[in-house]
Design an enzyme around this catalytic site. Structure first.
Site, PDB file in Angstrom:
ATOM      1  CB  ALA A 332      -0.917   0.011   1.221  1.00 21.76           C
ATOM      2  CB  CYS A 333       2.121   3.549  -2.304  1.00 22.03           C
ATOM      3  SG  CYS A 333       1.107   3.826  -3.783  1.00 22.03           S
TER       4      CYS A 333
END
Length: 813
Positions: A332-333
């Site tokens: 997840a960014c």
């Protein structure tokens, strides 16, 4: 929809207009604006710069991916620029020569974002990036980045195999160590098994349906079980299943063998000799790298996780006679567009190169994500969390050895993370004992309405409990320092003297009271969040605040949260023009949902709920004698039924809701005391049982018993979970009996408590502490005695069994 990229969005000579990252972004953004896809260049570039400030977007290999979600983008768009000098985007190996500016609307249309994420995966393919470095035609570059249009599932009989599999006639060729493939203008073609596809042929690749495609397995890999998209039980489903279609029974999985039998090229051979994936997947043939242009379909969801190598690991593990090491991962960014999917693909590739590794990755992208099935997580040996933002539903991975790192580490050092996961030790402590109110995972689409409702409500309660604990403990501390009259003290903002104890008491009371004002809004907001994700927060908090205004209390918060989630889900069902999708989550949904929920709470349901809340409060305050004792016994049973689960949380929420008011009644304070006392009994009772009859328990349970003393004294009911998991039929009834006795005795004694948490450490704040402690001791003894008695009987009935393991039970990890 419009193409993701066109020739007008390609600049093959960025050196003319840009010498630094800001200039490159502006040059590409200007092309987007000229195409009508960005409405305000400066505001859009500000959003790009904000994303760059969070973390560099340069990748090893000379690639830069500036990207953002912005309200100034009308539709998902990609612009591509090439710089011979190179532009610094913060990559550790030097400047970027290929720059991809990805622009997504604030709303993040899921289909488009899936396309963008597929592109992010392709950028890890050296063949793909080499083709972009070498082409001199903007239209050709745009075509490479778009991929081909999907072909019909059943091409006409006049179409040759090369035309069907290889795309455009004469689209190129690829060579390898053991085979070559060509696609010619007249539609003829031959194909072997080896080699990487040439860039021209790769761009012409088209997806095929399972019916058109035999096996695409590497000839060195034995056949694995066929992929079955139907959900299966943990007992009969391998950890990672091959997503490609197997050969029919009786046929060979080797492409060369198939060709030899038929006397022709295999029907699924591409013009370059590679084998296509099944339509809609991104599985890879051995040695082929990621499939960059299989129709630019959505990235595989977590619901049907693929093994990293599509079969090789399982074959090697089987050959070696060992069990594969199973890893689940989340990436997840901040924007959920590029690095999220690059990291996921990097981990899959690294697992492909490692022996005996199976991996299932959950990319938590901005277009939504599919959660890893619980059975996969249960069977995993380790967890990798590569993230720069909060991992959704992180509690799913509790109790597993975990590697926690940033998302860029997974992009640049995936092999190192896998090695660390293999060596990661199991976490210390008792599973489930780290939090008194664990977060409920979101409701799944297949859940029944009752199950979904329970999960939504528990999501709200789980977020509310920390406010209850902080506010309640501060208020209890204030009363201990300054007496109950401290609630009438003047505002500390106007009068505060560090030398006066009353000033500190007033400060604690006013901070705690302020924390309490958030209880109902937080409850409502996160119930709506559990139903509708982030768009539910605004109407949920608004409805919760209105519930406080109209004095609808705890019941009003429940109603406001459910209304808010339902309203948002209803608005999402309305089809809107593409031009409005970008402003839906930031303007339209919050505006309409808050207005609708506000109307309902103020005008329709608020007042009736307030009257019901008042009637309930009056009924509780009027309880006495046998009725109060029965209520205490019922609450004690609920607290011990599932040891921190949903039933336990219902009883706890009922108690905390009663004291979360400015002036709680005596009955509400008695209920809080009874609930806390009963919740302490199960771990204390099991701890006592392991002390007095240790021979009836395993060494692990005796160690857990030592920890249970502290957990029980701290009001952490989950400390009894390891015992209940090993022997539920004896432990849970014993705990319920002890908890019911404690709850009844506490109510009969009239013990009161203003603190919602703390266990024995808040006994000084208890009204009638001696009888309160006596009720806890009585329940603890009853629980321990029943457990010992039942285990003695089991040992007598089954002499061959171990002392602490019931048939078929599993030891808690």
């Amino acid at each position: 929809m419009n193409p993701l990229i066109t020739a007008d969005l390609v600049d093959l000579d960025l050196d003319r207009t840009a010498a630094h990252r800001e200039g490159a972004a502006r040059a590409l953004a200007a092309r987007m604006a000229a195409a009508g896809r960005v409405t305000d260049v400066d505001a859009f570039l500000a959003d790009v710069a904000a994303r760059e400030a969070q973390a560099p977007t340069g990748l090893e290999g000379g690639i830069g991916i500036p990207h953002c979600r912005s309200a100034h983008v009308t539709e998902p768009t990609l612009a591509f620029g090439r710089s011979s000098r190179g532009i610094d985007f913060g990559a550790p190996d030097g400047p970027a020569h290929l720059i991809f500016l990805i622009a997504a609307p604030a709303g993040g249309d899921r289909d488009h974002l899936s396309v963008l994420s597929a592109l992010a995966r392709d950028l890890m393919d050296p063949q793909f990036t080499r083709a972009l470095r070498e082409t001199g035609d903007p239209a050709r570059a745009a075509s490479l980045l778009r991929g081909p249009s999907p072909t019909p599932s059943h091409p006409s009989s006049s179409a040759s195999p090369a035309q069907v599999a290889g795309g455009d006639p004469g689209s190129g060729s690829g060579t390898g160590t053991d085979g070559t493939g060509t696609g010619s203008a007249d539609g003829t073609g031959t194909g072997g098994t080896g080699g990487e596809p040439g860039p021209q042929a790769r761009a012409g690749r088209a997806p095929r349906t399972p019916a058109d495609e035999p096996s695409s397995r590497d000839e060195r890999t034995p056949a694995a079980e066929p992929f079955d998209p139907t959900p299966r039980t943990p007992a009969d489903e391998p950890f990672g299943r091959d997503e490609r279609t197997p050969a029919a029974p009786g046929t060979s999985h080797s492409p060369d063998a198939h060709a030899a039998e038929s006397g022709a090229a295999p029907p699924d051979a591409h013009a370059d000799g590679a084998h296509p994936p099944r339509a809609g997947t991104h599985a890879r043939a051995e040695g082929d790298g990621p499939v960059p242009h299989a129709g630019r379909g959505p990235v595989p969801g977590a619901g049907t996780p693929a093994r990293a190598d599509g079969g090789r690991v399982e074959a090697e593990g089987a050959a070696a006679g060992g069990t594969p090491f199973r890893i689940v991962a989340v990436t997840a960014c901040p924007t959920g567009i590029a690095h999220t999917y690059l990291a996921a693909e990097a981990l899959r590739r690294a697992a492909d190169e490692a022996d005996g590794i199976e991996i299932a990755v959950e990319p938590q992208g901005s277009g939504g994500f599919e959660r890893l099935p619980p059975e996969l997580i249960a069977r995993a040996d380790a967890v990798i969390l590569a993230h720069d933002v909060e991992v959704r539903d992180r509690a799913r991975f509790d109790g597993k050895p975990t590697v926690d790192t940033g998302v860029k580490a997974a992009v640049s050092r995936p092999g190192e993370l896998i090695a660390r996961a293999r060596a990661a030790p199991p976490p210390d402590g008792v599973p489930g004992a780290s939090r008194p109110a664990p977060m409920e995972r979101a409701a799944e689409p297949g859940d029944h309405l009752g199950t979904r409702l329970r999960k939504w409500l528990m999501t709200g309660v789980s977020y509310m409990v920390p406010f209850v604990a902080a506010g309640g403990l501060l208020i209890a501390l204030a009363f201990a320092l300054g007496g109950y009259e401290i609630s009438d003290a003047p505002a500390v903002a106007d009068h505060f003297s560090p030398a006066e104890a009353d000033s500190w008491a007033a400060l604690a009371h006013q901070i705690g009271s302020t924390s309490f004002t958030f209880l109902i809004p937080v409850l409502a907001g996160y119930i709506a969040y559990g139903m509708a994700d982030r768009p539910g927060l605004v109407p949920g908090f608004t409805g919760g605040a209105i519930a406080v205004t109209v004095e609808a209390g705890f019941l009003g918060g429940l109603a406001a949260g459910l209304l808010a989630g339902a309203v948002v889900l209803g608005i999402r069902r309305v089809r809107v023009p593409p031009a409005l999708r970008g402003i839906m989550p930031v303007v339209v949904i919050p505006l309409l949902s808050a207005a609708a929920v506000g109307l309902l709470m103020f005008v329709v349901v608020g007042r009736p709920i307030a009257e019901a809340q008042s009637a309930l409060t009056d009924w509780l305050n009027g309880l006495g004698g046998a009725n109060a004792v029965l209520l205490g016994a019922l609450l004690g049973l609920m607290m011990c039924f599932d040891l921190g689960g949903p039933v336990n949380k219902v009883a706890y929420a009922f108690a905390t809701g009663g004291i979360a008011v400015a002036d709680p009644g005596d009955t509400s304070l008695e209920i809080m005391a009874a609930v806390m006392a009963a919740g302490m009994v199960p771990p204390l009772g099991l701890a006592l049982a392991t002390t007095v009859r240790g021979r009836l328990f395993t060494s692990t349970e005796k160690d857990n018993g030592k920890a249970a003393w502290v957990l029980g004294a701290s009001f952490i009911t989950e400390g009894a979970i390891p015992f209940a998991a090993a022997d539920p039929l004896r432990v849970i009834p014993s705990a319920m009996a002890g908890g019911a006795l404690t709850g009844a005795l506490a109510m009969a004694a009239g013990s009161t408590l203003r603190a919602p948490h703390g266990g024995v450490f808040v006994v000084p704040l208890v009204g009638g502490p001696a009888l309160y402690l006596l009720s806890i001791a009585a329940g603890t003894v009853v629980t321990a005695a029943l457990v010992v008695l039942l285990k003695h009987r089991r040992t007598a009935d089954g002499p061959g069994r171990g002392p602490a393991q019931a048939p078929g039970a599993t030891q808690a990890r």
